[in-house]
Design an enzyme around this catalytic site. Structure first.
Site, PDB file in Angstrom:
ATOM      1  N   TYR A 152      17.112  37.628 -68.183  1.00 45.34           N
ATOM      2  CA  TYR A 152      18.448  37.745 -68.491  1.00 45.34           C
ATOM      3  C   TYR A 152      18.353  39.062 -69.676  1.00 45.34           C
ATOM      4  O   TYR A 152      17.046  40.079 -69.482  1.00 45.34           O
ATOM      5  CB  TYR A 152      18.106  36.328 -70.102  1.00 45.34           C
ATOM      6  CG  TYR A 152      17.263  36.102 -70.443  1.00 45.34           C
ATOM      7  CD1 TYR A 152      16.630  37.194 -71.439  1.00 45.34           C
ATOM      8  CD2 TYR A 152      17.009  35.080 -71.209  1.00 45.34           C
ATOM      9  CE1 TYR A 152      15.565  37.122 -72.270  1.00 45.34           C
ATOM     10  CE2 TYR A 152      16.179  34.614 -72.111  1.00 45.34           C
ATOM     11  CZ  TYR A 152      15.598  36.035 -73.391  1.00 45.34           C
ATOM     12  OH  TYR A 152      14.237  35.056 -73.952  1.00 45.34           O
ATOM     13  N   GLU A 153      19.599  39.045 -70.800  1.00 47.95           N
ATOM     14  CA  GLU A 153      19.440  40.461 -70.954  1.00 47.95           C
ATOM     15  C   GLU A 153      19.418  41.934 -69.658  1.00 47.95           C
ATOM     16  O   GLU A 153      20.025  42.797 -70.225  1.00 47.95           O
ATOM     17  CB  GLU A 153      18.872  41.140 -72.017  1.00 47.95           C
ATOM     18  CG  GLU A 153      19.178  40.198 -72.983  1.00 47.95           C
ATOM     19  CD  GLU A 153      20.591  39.682 -73.076  1.00 47.95           C
ATOM     20  OE1 GLU A 153      21.439  40.403 -73.546  1.00 47.95           O
ATOM     21  OE2 GLU A 153      21.042  38.859 -74.095  1.00 47.95           O
ATOM     22  N   GLY A 154      19.948  41.379 -68.288  1.00 49.80           N
ATOM     23  CA  GLY A 154      19.819  41.897 -67.950  1.00 49.80           C
ATOM     24  C   GLY A 154      18.544  42.466 -66.516  1.00 49.80           C
ATOM     25  O   GLY A 154      17.701  42.325 -67.012  1.00 49.80           O
ATOM     26  N   ARG A 175      18.124  43.551 -75.633  1.00 48.46           N
ATOM     27  CA  ARG A 175      17.175  44.130 -74.437  1.00 48.46           C
ATOM     28  C   ARG A 175      15.975  45.066 -75.342  1.00 48.46           C
ATOM     29  O   ARG A 175      14.928  44.484 -75.016  1.00 48.46           O
ATOM     30  CB  ARG A 175      17.427  45.406 -74.034  1.00 48.46           C
ATOM     31  CG  ARG A 175      17.973  44.598 -72.925  1.00 48.46           C
ATOM     32  CD  ARG A 175      19.200  45.889 -71.712  1.00 48.46           C
ATOM     33  NE  ARG A 175      19.963  45.246 -70.932  1.00 48.46           N
ATOM     34  CZ  ARG A 175      20.942  45.989 -70.504  1.00 48.46           C
ATOM     35  NH1 ARG A 175      21.273  47.621 -70.372  1.00 48.46           N
ATOM     36  NH2 ARG A 175      21.679  45.625 -69.523  1.00 48.46           N
TER      37      ARG A 175
END
Length: 576
Positions: free
Chosen positions: A429-431, A290
């Site tokens: 992406y990545e949350g 992140r």
């Protein structure tokens, strides 16, 4: 040549603003890494990015990856560039020497990946998960798995993936159905399908290490029943594992990166960490990713800004106010506002991201328990802010830079439209950014009633803030406290306002960053008797005039919604 152009700025931010060499040299592993060595590393990194990676940007987009019968061929030049990358030691900058790494501060790795993303986002997706996979294996894998895989991943000789998402289970990992069945020899057989797997299949390396979330037979339902498994593409005896790429996605951008649908058919793997605690192991990987995704936002915005700034310095159109003849468009106030505003986000965002990277090393290596706790608090609270705010600005700011070109920006020739397309995915992406906001407010800030955030704001390094800055910090603390109270009356409230709250936090942190830049530039200007301070004046003014006022808007939204939850009427309301 983006890396070379931003090198001087980054050196200033590291040495003058953050005093980074003194910070990392206070930690035992980096005691011998002085500023000169760091500068040499960054200079060589800039050369590599500019000569080996940046020239492949256009071919990556136009040719893209090719899929045929389960195999993926990357664009021309991608494999050679990647082989030079890992053989040059670049993936291993911040890895421990005993694992084949160079043992350098994390912030140097962050600068490298920021440059890589700005130069060629599609290519950079390949090594983008290495740092997280390395940390995951290092902290959670068995000694046997470490012996076989850790150094290969640390050095980048083998690439890695993170296999979470399934067609029916996006952000809700509790719905994962992929199964792992234990075998008598201690391995597992993994069965299931995963989608949106970046680099699930390619020709860049001889092996790919898949880290797969799945369920053991005795697993409870929900996210607490997930385990993590290491499933290699190629087994130790050289045989191909039963891991199949079914197809690659046709995407809006990132054509140089294969986004794969992966199927595991009784694939051989091994448990990483404890049974049913796979999310804890996987989050080591996701949290590392992140911060790097936030840096992608900075790198892409820097690349867009450089293109727009160069175009504005050459293109003549109409007369700027007060001019007698046609003017360069960089002289028109509307264009100056756009460029200076994006510059404010880049410079301030870099200070926050680099400070976060420094805090990650403090959290790992400081001998002072209080320092470690403060650094861990910073990382937990600020990482979701950086991921969301900087990727949001990376996309919207790149779009604003495209506007500088007018119609020319919309055609492929100038390269700016590719940056806009490539940047969009980083918000997902990545949350997703909405999940980052919920993570910040619900899981981290409100969990202790806002005490951690208040402590973070009170402990921001640097001299005491001015009255206006102090007022904004106090306002944020006050909003947080009343929000915690109002949430008892309206449990949905935090979810409604999480995005507004994250933006408010981001703006307060950016204000701190710009205070540090201003102090350092004045100090350096006075010492050197040069125009150094002028470099930072225009973006500093743009931040104050065009960016920071958003805090009042977000604060007003938050207060109004809190008041409604508490069944109070706002003191001032609009009447029809």
């Amino acid at each position: 040549m983006p890396a070379r152009q931003s090198l001087a700025d980054i050196q200033f931010l590291l040495t003058e603003v953050l005093r980074a060499p003194a910070q990392w040299q206070a930690l035992a592993p980096f005691a011998d890494t002085d500023g000169d060595l760091a500068a040499q590393v960054l200079d060589e990194a800039a050369k590599f990015v500019d000569t080996a990676v940046a020239p492949l940007q256009r071919v990556g987009d136009e040719v893209g990856c090719r899929f045929s019968a389960g195999t993926v061929t990357t664009p021309p030049g991608f494999r050679d560039a990647y082989q030079a990358f890992w053989q040059g030691g670049w993936p291993a900058l911040a890895c421990a020497p005993e694992d084949g790494g160079q043992g350098l501060p994390t912030v140097l790795e962050c600068v490298l990946y920021e440059w890589l993303a700005g130069a060629n986002h599609g290519w950079t997706m390949a090594p983008g998960l290495l740092h997280g996979a390395y940390e995951c294996i290092r902290h959670h894998a068995s000694d046997a798995l470490k012996a076989q895989y850790l150094e290969k991943v640390a050095t980048g000789e083998w690439l890695a993936t993170m296999c979470l998402t399934e067609a029916h289970a996006g952000s809700d990992l509790g719905l994962v159905r992929t199964r792992g069945v234990p075998q008598p020899d201690g391995s597992v057989r993994v069965n299931g399908s995963k989608i949106f797997i970046s680099g699930g299949e390619h020709d860049l390396t001889d092996n790919i290490v898949h880290l797969v979330l799945a369920r053991l037979p005795d697993a409870p339902a929900g996210p607490k029943g997930l385990s993590l498994f290491l499933v290699p593409k190629v087994l130790q005896d050289g045989a191909r594992n039963t891991v199949v790429c079914e197809r690659i996605e046709e995407k809006m951008g990132l054509h140089g990166s294969p986004t794969c649908v992966m199927r595991f058919d009784d694939a051989t793997g091994w448990l990483v960490g404890e049974s049913h605690k796979g999310l804890a192991a996987m989050f080591v990987m996701m949290n590392a990713a992140r911060l790097h995704v936030g840096l992608q936002g900075i790198g892409l915005l820097e690349a867009a800004w450089q293109k727009a700034s160069a175009y504005a310095a050459e293109r003549r159109q109409m007369r700027a106010p007060g001019a007698k003849d046609t003017s360069l468009i960089q002289d028109h106030p509307a264009i100056r506002r756009t460029l200076q505003t994006q510059r404010a986000w880049i410079d301030g965002g870099r200070v926050l991201a680099y400070h976060t990277a420094l805090q990650l090393d403090v959290a790992k290596h400081s001998t002072d328990a209080g320092e470690r706790a403060a650094a861990q608090r910073w990382g937990a609270l600020v990482t979701p802010v950086l991921k969301a705010a900087l990727t949001d600005q990376g996309f919207h700011g790149a779009s604003a830079c495209l506007q500088v070109f007018g119609g020319h920006g919309y055609v492929r020739e100038w390269g700016i439209e590719q940056i806009v397309r490539d940047a969009r995915v980083a918000m997902i992406y990545e949350g997703t950014n909405e999940i980052q906001a919920i993570d910040l407010l619900v899981r981290k800030v409100l969990a202790d009633g806002g005490q951690g955030l208040a402590a973070l704001l009170a402990a921001l390094p640097g001299k005491a803030p001015g009255a206006a800055t102090s007022a904004r910090r106090h306002a944020l603390v006050e909003i947080t406290q009343t929000l915690a109270i109002a949430a008892h009356s309206d449990p949905e409230l935090p979810y409604w306002v999480a995005d507004d709250y994250l933006r408010a936090v981001a703006l307060v942190l950016l204000e701190w960053a710009w205070c540090q830049i201003g102090t350092a530039s004045r100090r350096a200007h006075g010492r050197a008797s040069t125009g150094l301070a002028d470099r930072w004046t225009a973006p500093a003014q743009a931040f104050t005039q065009w960016v920071l006022p958003e805090f009042d808007l977000r604060a007003a939204i938050l207060r109004q919604r809190i008041a409604q939850a508490l069944e109070f009427k706002p003191k001032e309301s609009c009447s029809a």
